[in-house]
Design an enzyme around this catalytic site. Structure first.
Site, mmCIF file in Angstrom:
data_model
loop_
_atom_site.group_PDB
_atom_site.id
_atom_site.type_symbol
_atom_site.label_atom_id
_atom_site.label_comp_id
_atom_site.label_asym_id
_atom_site.label_seq_id
_atom_site.Cartn_x
_atom_site.Cartn_y
_atom_site.Cartn_z
ATOM 1 C CG ASP A 37 -2.032 -0.959 1.195
ATOM 2 O OD1 ASP A 37 -2.093 -1.767 0.242
ATOM 3 O OD2 ASP A 37 -2.862 -0.938 2.116
ATOM 4 C CG HIS A 176 2.190 0.070 4.420
ATOM 5 N ND1 HIS A 176 1.981 -0.923 5.349
ATOM 6 C CD2 HIS A 176 1.005 0.727 4.274
ATOM 7 C CE1 HIS A 176 0.713 -0.881 5.758
ATOM 8 N NE2 HIS A 176 0.113 0.116 5.132
#
Length: 217
Positions: A37, A176
């Site tokens: 992400d 991430h």
């Protein structure tokens, strides 16, 4: 003082709030799904791409539209490597803190830069009304495990433990590709991949058709 682990899995009641969202894949083999992400950013995403290429793994990158606009070359690199991409809004807006018209407009703005039928709400939160509208167009992909790589109070060892202690066949795992997560990610991710392979896990690609990927709780 003992470090506090993040909430690795989202609250179960959200399964009922977002009934057709994908939380975990129904699989017959030891297969897991890596997702990233908040990118793409030049400081971190290329490192992730190089590692995934070395390990012969495909993943899904839920991109922030603003980052794609700023770093189109890195975004094209993700696509060239054969990875999937998903919409993560244009400005990383949290749905619960944003009125419906503004949130939906932000997702639409991101779609001008990110060509995908996959959507993940930042932080995993959005209003039911936002979900109902977006699910008409997108397959909403949540997760089974969040690594906690972005948490400053966690060490790479904590991140490794979070994943390896809770992984199961069909797990959708969140990392991430962000500067905030970089310190933990660059140590933990190679170890997690190596250990999962040793445990007999393979790494799959999400389908953009939620009728083919069943939700498993």
């Amino acid at each position: 003082m003992r470090r506090l682990n993040p909430r690795i899995r989202l609250p179960r009641f959200l399964n009922r709030c977002f009934p057709s969202a994908i939380w975990r894949a129904s699989v017959e083999t030891k297969e897991v799904f890596l997702t990233f992400d908040d990118g793409p950013v030049p400081e971190v995403t290329p490192w992730v791409l190089d590692l995934l290429k070395k390990e012969d793994i495909k993943a899904c990158f839920f991109c922030v539209g603003e980052n794609v606009k700023r770093h189109p070359d890195v975004y094209r690199w993700v696509l060239r490597e054969g990875h999937q991409v998903g919409n993560h809004t244009f400005n990383h807006l949290q749905g619960l803190k944003t009125k419906d018209p503004a949130f939906l407009s932000n997702v639409e703005k991101a779609s001008q830069y990110i060509n995908s039928c996959l959507f993940r709400p930042p932080h995993g939160w959005m209003r039911r009304s936002q979900y109902e509208q977006l699910s008409l167009t997108y397959t909403v992909v949540m997760w089974d495990i969040i690594s906690g790589d972005y948490r400053k109070e966690l060490t790479p060892k904590d991140v490794i433990k979070n994943v390896l202690k809770t992984v199961r066949p069909g797990s959708i795992i969140v990392f991430h590709d962000s500067i905030k997560a970089q310190k933990n990610l660059e140590v933990a991710l190679p170890v997690i991949i190596r250990k999962l392979k040793r445990k007999g896990y393979s790494f799959g690609k999400l389908t953009e058709n939620n009728r083919q990927m069943k939700m498993a709780i």
